[in-house]
Design a protein around this motif. Sequence first.
Motif, PDB file in Angstrom:
ATOM      1  N   ASP A   1      -3.255   7.540  -3.464  1.00  0.00           N
ATOM      2  CA  ASP A   1      -2.271   8.845  -3.356  1.00  0.00           C
ATOM      3  C   ASP A   1      -2.542   9.579  -1.885  1.00  0.00           C
ATOM      4  O   ASP A   1      -1.859  10.115  -1.544  1.00  0.00           O
ATOM      5  N   SER A   2      -3.794   9.242  -1.581  1.00  0.00           N
ATOM      6  CA  SER A   2      -4.292  10.300  -0.607  1.00  0.00           C
ATOM      7  C   SER A   2      -5.253   9.583   0.480  1.00  0.00           C
ATOM      8  O   SER A   2      -5.862   8.576  -0.054  1.00  0.00           O
ATOM      9  N   PRO A   3      -5.440   9.991   1.708  1.00  0.00           N
ATOM     10  CA  PRO A   3      -6.296   9.393   2.655  1.00  0.00           C
ATOM     11  C   PRO A   3      -7.791   9.232   1.987  1.00  0.00           C
ATOM     12  O   PRO A   3      -8.229  10.417   1.607  1.00  0.00           O
ATOM     13  N   GLN A   4      -8.212   7.979   2.272  1.00  0.00           N
ATOM     14  CA  GLN A   4      -9.876   8.139   1.837  1.00  0.00           C
ATOM     15  C   GLN A   4     -10.437   6.843   2.494  1.00  0.00           C
ATOM     16  O   GLN A   4      -9.598   5.672   3.052  1.00  0.00           O
ATOM     17  N   ASP A   5     -11.607   7.032   2.864  1.00  0.00           N
ATOM     18  CA  ASP A   5     -12.237   5.829   3.733  1.00  0.00           C
ATOM     19  C   ASP A   5     -12.896   4.799   2.841  1.00  0.00           C
ATOM     20  O   ASP A   5     -14.234   4.833   2.458  1.00  0.00           O
ATOM     21  N   ASN A   6     -12.244   3.998   2.045  1.00  0.00           N
ATOM     22  CA  ASN A   6     -12.851   3.071   1.312  1.00  0.00           C
ATOM     23  C   ASN A   6     -12.552   1.644   1.810  1.00  0.00           C
ATOM     24  O   ASN A   6     -12.772   0.666   1.113  1.00  0.00           O
ATOM     25  N   GLY A   7     -12.025   1.380   2.760  1.00  0.00           N
ATOM     26  CA  GLY A   7     -11.748  -0.029   3.432  1.00  0.00           C
ATOM     27  C   GLY A   7     -10.440  -0.522   3.225  1.00  0.00           C
ATOM     28  O   GLY A   7     -10.172  -1.479   3.473  1.00  0.00           O
ATOM     29  N   ILE A   8      -9.813   0.311   2.040  1.00  0.00           N
ATOM     30  CA  ILE A   8      -8.333  -0.357   1.585  1.00  0.00           C
ATOM     31  C   ILE A   8      -7.374   0.397   2.143  1.00  0.00           C
ATOM     32  O   ILE A   8      -7.338   1.844   2.136  1.00  0.00           O
ATOM     33  N   PRO A   9      -6.390   0.022   3.130  1.00  0.00           N
ATOM     34  CA  PRO A   9      -5.476   0.862   3.664  1.00  0.00           C
ATOM     35  C   PRO A   9      -4.361   1.437   2.480  1.00  0.00           C
ATOM     36  O   PRO A   9      -4.283   0.507   1.637  1.00  0.00           O
ATOM     37  N   ASN A  10      -3.915   2.556   2.629  1.00  0.00           N
ATOM     38  CA  ASN A  10      -2.867   3.071   1.920  1.00  0.00           C
ATOM     39  C   ASN A  10      -1.622   2.830   2.130  1.00  0.00           C
ATOM     40  O   ASN A  10      -0.999   3.106   3.375  1.00  0.00           O
ATOM     41  N   MET A  11      -0.945   1.972   1.498  1.00  0.00           N
ATOM     42  CA  MET A  11       0.458   1.314   1.853  1.00  0.00           C
ATOM     43  C   MET A  11       1.412   1.241   0.724  1.00  0.00           C
ATOM     44  O   MET A  11       0.840   1.020  -0.484  1.00  0.00           O
ATOM     45  N   VAL A  12       2.349   1.402   0.761  1.00  0.00           N
ATOM     46  CA  VAL A  12       3.695   1.467  -0.210  1.00  0.00           C
ATOM     47  C   VAL A  12       4.708   0.568   0.453  1.00  0.00           C
ATOM     48  O   VAL A  12       5.274   0.965   1.324  1.00  0.00           O
ATOM     49  N   LEU A  13       5.006  -0.491  -0.341  1.00  0.00           N
ATOM     50  CA  LEU A  13       6.156  -1.182   0.185  1.00  0.00           C
ATOM     51  C   LEU A  13       7.293  -1.397  -0.999  1.00  0.00           C
ATOM     52  O   LEU A  13       6.948  -1.933  -2.085  1.00  0.00           O
ATOM     53  N   PHE A  14       8.494  -1.017  -0.492  1.00  0.00           N
ATOM     54  CA  PHE A  14       9.479  -1.467  -1.481  1.00  0.00           C
ATOM     55  C   PHE A  14      10.461  -2.532  -1.260  1.00  0.00           C
ATOM     56  O   PHE A  14      10.573  -2.919  -0.017  1.00  0.00           O
ATOM     57  N   ASP A  15      10.867  -3.408  -1.991  1.00  0.00           N
ATOM     58  CA  ASP A  15      11.354  -4.515  -2.093  1.00  0.00           C
ATOM     59  C   ASP A  15      12.543  -4.719  -2.680  1.00  0.00           C
ATOM     60  O   ASP A  15      12.556  -4.794  -4.174  1.00  0.00           O
ATOM     61  N   TYR A  16      13.808  -4.675  -2.443  1.00  0.00           N
ATOM     62  CA  TYR A  16      14.972  -4.730  -3.033  1.00  0.00           C
ATOM     63  C   TYR A  16      15.494  -6.377  -3.522  1.00  0.00           C
ATOM     64  O   TYR A  16      15.172  -7.067  -2.650  1.00  0.00           O
ATOM     65  N   GLN A  17      15.630  -6.169  -4.658  1.00  0.00           N
ATOM     66  CA  GLN A  17      16.080  -7.604  -5.181  1.00  0.00           C
ATOM     67  C   GLN A  17      17.271  -7.466  -6.119  1.00  0.00           C
ATOM     68  O   GLN A  17      17.282  -6.554  -6.799  1.00  0.00           O
ATOM     69  N   ALA A  18      18.018  -8.607  -6.291  1.00  0.00           N
ATOM     70  CA  ALA A  18      19.139  -8.464  -7.022  1.00  0.00           C
ATOM     71  C   ALA A  18      18.992  -8.801  -8.667  1.00  0.00           C
ATOM     72  O   ALA A  18      19.780  -8.693  -9.489  1.00  0.00           O
ATOM     73  N   SER A  19      17.794  -9.084  -8.866  1.00  0.00           N
ATOM     74  CA  SER A  19      17.524  -9.153 -10.229  1.00  0.00           C
ATOM     75  C   SER A  19      16.105  -8.961 -10.719  1.00  0.00           C
ATOM     76  O   SER A  19      15.240  -8.363  -9.658  1.00  0.00           O
TER      77      SER A  19
END
Length: 504
Positions: free
Chosen positions: A269-287
């Motif tokens: 949830d917050s910036p940290q230097d652990n080599g894993i980028p903080n990303m959030v992706l929403f994906d709309y689907q009809a089902s």
Amino acid sequence: MKHSPDIFPDDMAALKALLLTEREKNKQLMAQNQYLLEQFRLAQHKRFGQSSEAHEEQLDLFNEAEQIADEGIEPEKESISYTRNKPKRKPLPQDLPREVIIHDIADEEKVCDCCGGELHRMGEDKSEQLEFIPASIKVIEHVRPKYSCRTCEKKETQVSIKQAAVPVSPIPKSMATPSLLSQVITSKYQYSLPLYRQELLFVQHGVELNRKTLSEWMLKCAELFKPIIERWHELMLQQPVIQADETTLNVISEDKVKCYMWLYCTGSDSPQDNGIPNMVLFDYQASRRGQCAVDFLQDFKGYLQADGYAGYEQTQAKLVGCWAHARRKFIEAEKVQGKNKTGKANWAISHIKKLYRIETQIKALSSDEKLNQRQEKALPLLNQFKTWLDKSALQVPPKSAIGKAIAYSLNQWPKLIRYTEDGQLNIDNNRAERAIKPLVIGRKNWLFANTARGAQASATLYSLIETAKANGLIPFDYLNYLLTELPRATTNIEALMPWNFNNR
């Protein structure tokens, strides 16, 4: 009331069979009555009770007696005194613009009332007030002078006209600047202010911007952000761990009653230097078909942490369970067992707290150190919990609240213990649930999307807002930066990543 003698059979075997049948019917009726009573209590709690589970997650506040006994610590007797601290107002930021107003007495009053001597300044008292200045709007008028050759004009030949190029704009031939678009986007997707309300706010500033225009701007901005989202998708599939969740979304143009917004995230949830980028992706689907997750994750074979939804089974990922979901089932069972009553649900909740307490203690450790601590401390507790589940499953009605909670944990057990295999994994899926919450809150205000295209645009814009927040950025600033840089043909996409924003 006496029974008529002719209703009982004379044969003892038949009489015994009748009694057994009646006893079974009575047992079923009691179970059904208990089930209905639990559902009534649960409905009461959902309507009138506390909905937050925050008190369950304040794990560092728990200091159970059995833990003290297990560790061989002798409790000390001490007197505890409580002092009530008066709330103190935090000082206002020093970098804010300041206007100093001096309230002084008149010069003729600066004499002593006793002897008439001149008064000297011995000090001063200061107090602060916060003044709010409404947002200001200005018009930027672009003027491009035209130049031509008078000599060529006299010769009546074709005249060449020179003029500066049209300034790049996020939406060509539009009045919208990057800052205006950023304001509209953050107002709706960060602060849940529907477009029709924003339309009313612009009217207060003397500007008519109808919601149809604002809606078209959102669609075009989402299209402009497409390269950013595609790059995040590529990076996400390269990570070792992805967390997922999904929620319903009403789309008017779709034939189906319920459509879904799927969420995938990495990092924290917050910036940290652990080599894993903080990303959030929403994906709309009809089902909610599992194929939706398959299409998004493609051939991802890393860890996928989610709730117990069976649709994720279709992916190639290694599924990780969520202890928050398992605990929630026992919390529901605790609520329906009645006030001032304790039972199996209480034991389960207390045991799960011990697992969470371990996570609190190892939070700052590296992944390898977390793995070692989980293997040493969490695995014995998990084995003890599994033994209790197997035994309790035979003692409670399967359709009761506690029976369903136990069944859920048993069905999910291989996934629930998988977090002890890798220090990069979390004990629960709360990261994804927190990321999807802003959409759930916003949905209460704007209610629905008109078209699938609009829902897809919302998925893009929510992704940008939540990813910016996860990287410690102010979403307005990040969006304003993207809307300024993306229209330029020479833009380097890697330089636009949120983790590079502060290094620009």
